[in-house]
Design a protein around this motif. Structure first.
Motif, PDB file in Angstrom:
ATOM      1  N   THR A 141      -4.116  16.233   0.519  1.00 12.54           N
ATOM      2  CA  THR A 141      -4.551  15.709  -0.681  1.00 12.54           C
ATOM      3  C   THR A 141      -4.573  14.185  -0.597  1.00 12.54           C
ATOM      4  OG1 THR A 141      -2.288  15.222  -1.628  1.00 12.54           O
ATOM      5  CG2 THR A 141      -3.419  17.595  -1.790  1.00 12.54           C
ATOM      6  N   ARG A 142      -5.462  13.631  -1.712  1.00 12.01           N
ATOM      7  CA  ARG A 142      -5.425  12.298  -1.720  1.00 12.01           C
ATOM      8  C   ARG A 142      -5.932  12.054  -3.602  1.00 12.01           C
ATOM      9  NH1 ARG A 142      -4.021  12.567   2.426  1.00 12.01           N
ATOM     10  NH2 ARG A 142      -4.795  11.546   4.085  1.00 12.01           N
ATOM     11  N   PRO A 193     -10.666  18.473  13.958  1.00 15.01           N
ATOM     12  CA  PRO A 193      -9.092  18.345  14.249  1.00 15.01           C
ATOM     13  C   PRO A 193      -8.539  17.187  13.467  1.00 15.01           C
ATOM     14  CG  PRO A 193     -10.237  18.600  16.388  1.00 15.01           C
ATOM     15  CD  PRO A 193     -11.148  18.480  15.563  1.00 15.01           C
ATOM     16  N   LEU A 194      -7.397  17.468  12.928  1.00 10.36           N
ATOM     17  CA  LEU A 194      -6.749  16.307  12.014  1.00 10.36           C
ATOM     18  C   LEU A 194      -6.396  15.143  13.001  1.00 10.36           C
ATOM     19  CD1 LEU A 194      -5.833  15.843   8.983  1.00 10.36           C
ATOM     20  CD2 LEU A 194      -3.573  16.693   9.704  1.00 10.36           C
ATOM     21  N   PRO A 195      -6.542  14.296  12.770  1.00 10.60           N
ATOM     22  CA  PRO A 195      -6.096  12.907  13.414  1.00 10.60           C
ATOM     23  C   PRO A 195      -4.548  12.836  13.188  1.00 10.60           C
ATOM     24  CG  PRO A 195      -7.722  12.168  12.028  1.00 10.60           C
ATOM     25  CD  PRO A 195      -7.292  13.595  11.500  1.00 10.60           C
ATOM     26  N   PRO A 196      -3.717  12.368  14.248  1.00  9.48           N
ATOM     27  CA  PRO A 196      -2.378  12.415  14.380  1.00  9.48           C
ATOM     28  C   PRO A 196      -1.649  11.618  13.345  1.00  9.48           C
ATOM     29  CG  PRO A 196      -3.077  11.048  16.281  1.00  9.48           C
ATOM     30  CD  PRO A 196      -4.426  11.714  15.802  1.00  9.48           C
ATOM     31  N   GLU A 197      -0.742  12.041  12.545  1.00  9.78           N
ATOM     32  CA  GLU A 197      -0.144  11.294  11.595  1.00  9.78           C
ATOM     33  C   GLU A 197      -0.912  11.073  10.450  1.00  9.78           C
ATOM     34  OE1 GLU A 197       2.530   8.139  13.154  1.00  9.78           O
ATOM     35  OE2 GLU A 197       2.862   9.189  15.148  1.00  9.78           O
ATOM     36  N   ASP A 198      -1.889  11.770  10.179  1.00 10.28           N
ATOM     37  CA  ASP A 198      -2.780  11.692   8.868  1.00 10.28           C
ATOM     38  C   ASP A 198      -1.943  12.178   7.863  1.00 10.28           C
ATOM     39  OD1 ASP A 198      -5.333  11.019   7.781  1.00 10.28           O
ATOM     40  OD2 ASP A 198      -5.025  12.867   7.291  1.00 10.28           O
ATOM     41  N   PRO A 199      -1.318  11.266   6.652  1.00  7.64           N
ATOM     42  CA  PRO A 199      -0.678  12.079   5.695  1.00  7.64           C
ATOM     43  C   PRO A 199      -1.331  13.037   5.185  1.00  7.64           C
ATOM     44  CG  PRO A 199      -1.168   9.508   5.305  1.00  7.64           C
ATOM     45  CD  PRO A 199      -2.262  10.183   6.579  1.00  7.64           C
ATOM     46  N   GLY A 244       3.774   4.775  16.264  1.00  4.15           N
ATOM     47  CA  GLY A 244       2.487   5.564  15.819  1.00  4.15           C
ATOM     48  C   GLY A 244       1.142   4.918  15.976  1.00  4.15           C
ATOM     49  N   PRO A 245       0.084   5.812  15.959  1.00  2.00           N
ATOM     50  CA  PRO A 245      -1.278   5.170  15.856  1.00  2.00           C
ATOM     51  C   PRO A 245      -1.347   4.437  14.519  1.00  2.00           C
ATOM     52  CG  PRO A 245      -1.545   7.465  15.539  1.00  2.00           C
ATOM     53  CD  PRO A 245      -0.035   7.246  16.011  1.00  2.00           C
ATOM     54  N   ARG A 246      -0.552   4.826  13.323  1.00  3.22           N
ATOM     55  CA  ARG A 246      -0.885   3.978  12.062  1.00  3.22           C
ATOM     56  C   ARG A 246       0.235   2.869  11.838  1.00  3.22           C
ATOM     57  NH1 ARG A 246      -4.085   7.742   8.755  1.00  3.22           N
ATOM     58  NH2 ARG A 246      -3.703   6.454   6.923  1.00  3.22           N
ATOM     59  N   GLY A 247       1.189   2.734  13.003  1.00  3.68           N
ATOM     60  CA  GLY A 247       2.113   1.881  12.683  1.00  3.68           C
ATOM     61  C   GLY A 247       2.000   0.461  12.548  1.00  3.68           C
ATOM     62  N   THR A 260       1.101  -1.270  -0.029  1.00  3.74           N
ATOM     63  CA  THR A 260       0.083   0.024  -0.161  1.00  3.74           C
ATOM     64  C   THR A 260       0.678   1.313   0.079  1.00  3.74           C
ATOM     65  OG1 THR A 260      -1.479   1.391   1.281  1.00  3.74           O
ATOM     66  CG2 THR A 260       0.037  -0.316   2.579  1.00  3.74           C
ATOM     67  N   SER A 261       0.150   2.595  -0.327  1.00  6.85           N
ATOM     68  CA  SER A 261       0.920   3.618  -0.373  1.00  6.85           C
ATOM     69  C   SER A 261       1.231   4.107   1.153  1.00  6.85           C
ATOM     70  CB  SER A 261       0.173   4.672  -0.783  1.00  6.85           C
ATOM     71  OG  SER A 261      -1.202   4.884  -0.211  1.00  6.85           O
ATOM     72  N   GLU A 262       0.781   3.296   2.099  1.00  3.27           N
ATOM     73  CA  GLU A 262       0.996   3.592   3.486  1.00  3.27           C
ATOM     74  C   GLU A 262       2.387   3.375   3.661  1.00  3.27           C
ATOM     75  OE1 GLU A 262      -0.867   5.204   5.785  1.00  3.27           O
ATOM     76  OE2 GLU A 262      -2.394   5.619   4.090  1.00  3.27           O
ATOM     77  N   VAL A 263       3.149   2.548   3.082  1.00  4.89           N
ATOM     78  CA  VAL A 263       4.664   2.276   3.216  1.00  4.89           C
ATOM     79  C   VAL A 263       5.298   3.589   3.147  1.00  4.89           C
ATOM     80  CG1 VAL A 263       4.476  -0.221   2.585  1.00  4.89           C
ATOM     81  CG2 VAL A 263       5.037   1.540   0.863  1.00  4.89           C
ATOM     82  N   TYR A 264       4.857   4.680   2.582  1.00  2.00           N
ATOM     83  CA  TYR A 264       5.486   5.930   2.601  1.00  2.00           C
ATOM     84  C   TYR A 264       5.357   6.847   3.585  1.00  2.00           C
ATOM     85  CZ  TYR A 264       5.855   4.405  -2.447  1.00  2.00           C
ATOM     86  OH  TYR A 264       5.939   3.686  -3.674  1.00  2.00           O
TER      87      TYR A 264
END
Length: 327
Positions: free
Chosen positions: A212-213, A268-274, A142-145, A118-122
């Motif tokens: 952006t997405r 509010p933006l979630p933590p570590e949201d790309p 982190g929360p998405r780790g 996935t692009s989440e590896v970036y």
């Protein structure tokens, strides 16, 4: 003889579309899913088909498939934040143990295997757009780790099996994808926006909406995956649509599409949201002769028509409740 393919995560959004494609291409298809996030409704149209089998199985357990196997597509994994933050340990296990088991099966059967990264590896990228050579900006604790690192491990062990055991491997890095069979309340922007519009709720945008997405329609993604599987390229390759849009503008497109008069509200933006997400698809274009063909306007129309056709109770359906005990 018909070629035989195993697709894990078959009852999920992408997995079910892949089952359809391989049936259409004349393959014998085995769909496998433990149904923790998947839904058999996505596959019920295939149950009468003589070339389709379904195995209710968890790929983190030993996988047994009798007979010949030509291809494996490993797509078993929670894929939305609402899922992998509720079931973090299962998310890590399917990326690690599940991938290990699928690779072991590929080795035993002499099968070619394609794994879904996935692009989440970036992570939250410091390079834009993201090319396959970029190593990423990921916080492992982190929360998405749990999701990011599960996919990074998936890529590492896949390359190790290719290099050490000579397993025939492929790795696809999937960017934001949408289309029919997504779950309305899975926490991702597109189904969330459409679900809120259908229910007459205000559309929630996190942050100021400037992040952006880049959204790829599911049929385009499936075509790219199919070409990658049949190619000779063994390294990771981005498959996605580089047509980038801010989430604020995207929410406005959804409002226009649905004709709804609700407001866009900001939270509010979630933590570590790309902050940015856009694939560099140079490799896909040159190696696979692939690029997306479905415009966002066309894809959104088809997706909205699908969601609108669902029984209204589906619009209000809450995400699955998962077991509190995670082994």
């Amino acid at each position: 003889m018909k070629k035989r393919v195993l697709i894990t995560g078959a009852a999920g959004f992408l997995g079910s579309h892949l089952c359809d494609r391989f049936i259409q291409e004349g393959y014998s298809v085995i769909g496998m899913d433990n149904l923790i996030t998947g839904d058999l409704k996505n596959l019920e149209h295939l149950f009468p088909h003589p070339d389709f089998e379904f195995y209710h199985h968890d790929v983190t357990k030993y996988i047994h498939i009798s007979g010949r196997l030509d291809y494996i597509l490993h797509f078993a994994s929670p894929a939305s934040p609402i899922d992998y933050m509720r079931i973090p340990i299962q998310t890590l296990k399917v990326g690690a143990m599940g991938t290990h088991n699928c690779l072991g099966l590929a080795k035993a059967k002499g099968a070619r295997i394609l794994v879904a990264s996935t692009s989440e590896v970036y992570g939250d990228p410091l390079v834009h757009p993201q090319s396959e050579e970029y190593w990423g900006n990921v916080n492992p604790v982190g929360p998405r780790g749990v999701y990011d690192e599960a996919k990074r491990y998936l890529e590492s062990i896949t390359m190790a099996y290719h290099s050490f055991h000579k397993v025939d491997t492929r790795i696809v890095r999937i960017f934001n994808t949408y289309g029919p069979r997504m779950r309305l309340n899975d926490g991702r922007a597109l189904p969330t926006f459409i679900g809120q519009a259908l229910r007459g709720e205000n559309i929630t945008v996190f942050g100021d909406g400037s992040q952006t997405r880049s959204f790829c329609y599911v049929s385009d993604l499936v075509e790219g995956i199919y070409r990658l599987l049949l190619s000779d390229y063994v390294y990771p390759i981005n498959i996605g649509n580089p047509d980038e849009i801010t989430l604020k503008d995207f929410a406005e497109e959804i409002l226009k599409l649905t004709g709804n008069t609700v407001k866009i509200v900001f939270k509010p933006l979630p933590p570590e949201d790309p902050k940015q997400r856009k694939p560099d698809i140079t490799k896909a274009r040159t190696i696979l002769n692939w690029e997306p063909t479905v415009s966002r306007a066309e894809g959104l129309r088809k997706t909205y028509e699908y969601f609108k056709s669902l029984p209204p109770e589906e619009w209000y359906k809450q995400p699955k409740e998962f077991q509190s005990r995670q082994e």
